[in-house]
Design a protein around this motif. Structure first.
Motif, PDB file in Angstrom:
ATOM      1  N   GLN A  72       0.816  -1.211   0.000  1.00 58.77           N
ATOM      2  CA  GLN A  72       0.000   0.000   0.000  1.00 58.77           C
ATOM      3  C   GLN A  72       0.852   1.264   0.000  1.00 58.77           C
ATOM      4  O   GLN A  72       0.501   2.261  -0.618  1.00 58.77           O
ATOM      5  CB  GLN A  72      -0.909  -0.002   1.229  1.00 58.77           C
ATOM      6  N   ILE A  82      -6.574   0.961  -8.752  1.00 62.41           N
ATOM      7  CA  ILE A  82      -7.245   1.688  -7.673  1.00 62.41           C
ATOM      8  C   ILE A  82      -8.152   0.757  -6.866  1.00 62.41           C
ATOM      9  O   ILE A  82      -8.175   0.802  -5.632  1.00 62.41           O
ATOM     10  CB  ILE A  82      -8.071   2.862  -8.237  1.00 62.41           C
ATOM     11  N   ARG A  83      -8.900  -0.102  -7.576  1.00 62.97           N
ATOM     12  CA  ARG A  83      -9.832  -1.008  -6.882  1.00 62.97           C
ATOM     13  C   ARG A  83      -9.065  -1.957  -5.956  1.00 62.97           C
ATOM     14  O   ARG A  83      -9.474  -2.184  -4.813  1.00 62.97           O
ATOM     15  CB  ARG A  83     -10.649  -1.803  -7.899  1.00 62.97           C
ATOM     16  N   HIS A  85      -6.130  -1.416  -4.652  1.00 66.04           N
ATOM     17  CA  HIS A  85      -5.578  -0.585  -3.573  1.00 66.04           C
ATOM     18  C   HIS A  85      -6.624  -0.362  -2.483  1.00 66.04           C
ATOM     19  O   HIS A  85      -6.309  -0.436  -1.291  1.00 66.04           O
ATOM     20  CB  HIS A  85      -5.122   0.759  -4.150  1.00 66.04           C
ATOM     21  N   ARG A  86      -7.849  -0.122  -2.885  1.00 58.76           N
ATOM     22  CA  ARG A  86      -8.921   0.109  -1.912  1.00 58.76           C
ATOM     23  C   ARG A  86      -9.259  -1.165  -1.137  1.00 58.76           C
ATOM     24  O   ARG A  86      -9.473  -1.116   0.077  1.00 58.76           O
ATOM     25  CB  ARG A  86     -10.160   0.646  -2.617  1.00 58.76           C
ATOM     26  N   GLY A  89      -6.609  -1.749   1.239  1.00 59.23           N
ATOM     27  CA  GLY A  89      -6.718  -0.723   2.267  1.00 59.23           C
ATOM     28  C   GLY A  89      -7.792  -1.050   3.293  1.00 59.23           C
ATOM     29  O   GLY A  89      -7.573  -0.926   4.502  1.00 59.23           O
ATOM     30  N   TYR A  90      -8.951  -1.479   2.811  1.00 58.34           N
ATOM     31  CA  TYR A  90     -10.033  -1.869   3.721  1.00 58.34           C
ATOM     32  C   TYR A  90      -9.587  -3.041   4.607  1.00 58.34           C
ATOM     33  O   TYR A  90      -9.875  -3.069   5.810  1.00 58.34           O
ATOM     34  CB  TYR A  90     -11.277  -2.281   2.927  1.00 58.34           C
ATOM     35  N   VAL A 135      -7.980   7.099   7.074  1.00 59.50           N
ATOM     36  CA  VAL A 135      -9.193   6.781   6.310  1.00 59.50           C
ATOM     37  C   VAL A 135     -10.015   8.050   6.083  1.00 59.50           C
ATOM     38  O   VAL A 135     -10.492   8.300   4.965  1.00 59.50           O
ATOM     39  CB  VAL A 135     -10.043   5.720   7.044  1.00 59.50           C
ATOM     40  N   ALA A 138      -8.573  10.193   3.421  1.00 59.31           N
ATOM     41  CA  ALA A 138      -8.826   9.648   2.088  1.00 59.31           C
ATOM     42  C   ALA A 138     -10.247   9.962   1.627  1.00 59.31           C
ATOM     43  O   ALA A 138     -10.474  10.326   0.471  1.00 59.31           O
ATOM     44  CB  ALA A 138      -8.595   8.138   2.088  1.00 59.31           C
TER      45      ALA A 138
END
Length: 215
Positions: A72, A82-83, A85-86, A89-90, A135, A138
């Motif tokens: 990350q 991006i998807r 990465h998200r 991240g979650y 978070v 972001a």
């Protein structure tokens, strides 16, 4: 550029070492023989269960955060990424939230008593708090602030590594029971990490300002 690559390599190496150690110690070896657990088993009032199951939940969730962090922080997501990465991240945020809350229970039974327990408790609070601040940044599209708070979050995640480094370093210096170096390590493992990452963040800001002025 060389400095950035060096930091990435060091962080990735530390994460790998921690994961390898945890897998070997708690996955393949007998957990009863782990140094920190043997210390607890010597105390007649210590209850191995349910503490050990809570510890395993903490280990799994924390190791997940350790493993995700470098991907990350050091791999800039492109439009197609991006998807991913998200999603990572979650997963990172949920892992830290779960591990941080679990660690509050574990801090009550810290080997070094209330002083070590307090050090771990403060670490847990700052760990979860810094992650959720990241978070929020972001969500508000404050990308640079988001990255900085994620760096702080991961610095606290790596306290799992630096705690063992401090403990190994300090134990011979005290030359006695484990409790005194354990108490000090419980604080130094995250205070040192936060100081280090804060210095890097501020240096990065100054460098960015210098570039903008000379552009």
């Amino acid at each position: 550029m060389f400095k950035k690559v060096s930091i990435r390599l060091v962080v990735s190496f530390l994460a790998f070492v921690l994961l390898a150690y945890v897998i070997m110690q708690y996955g393949f070896a007998d957990p009863h023989k782990a140094g920190l657990i043997t210390q607890k088993l010597r105390k007649p009032d210590f209850h191995y269960s349910p503490w050990i199951y809570v510890l395993y939940l903490h280990i799994v969730s924390a190791c997940l955060a350790v493993a995700i962090g470098p991907f990350q922080l050091f791999i800039q997501p492109k439009r197609k990424g991006i998807r991913r990465h998200r999603i990572l991240g979650y997963t990172y945020v949920l892992s830290i939230t779960a591990s941080g809350l679990i660690s509050i229970y574990l801090s009550i039974f810290a080997t070094g008593g209330w002083m070590a327990g307090l050090g771990f408790f403060v670490l847990d609070v700052l760990w979860v708090l810094s992650t959720w601040v990241a978070v929020r940044k972001a969500v508000n599209k404050q990308i640079q602030a988001h990255r900085e708070w994620m760096l702080r979050s991961y610095a606290l995640t790596l306290a799992a590594v630096t705690f063992r480094v401090w403990l190994i370093t300090l134990t011979p210096l005290f030359g006695g029971p484990l409790e005194p170096p354990y108490r000090l390590s419980a604080w130094m493992c995250w205070i040192g990490n936060l100081i280090f990452i804060e210095v890097l963040i501020r240096l990065s800001r100054k460098k960015a300002v210098s570039k903008s002025l000379t552009a």
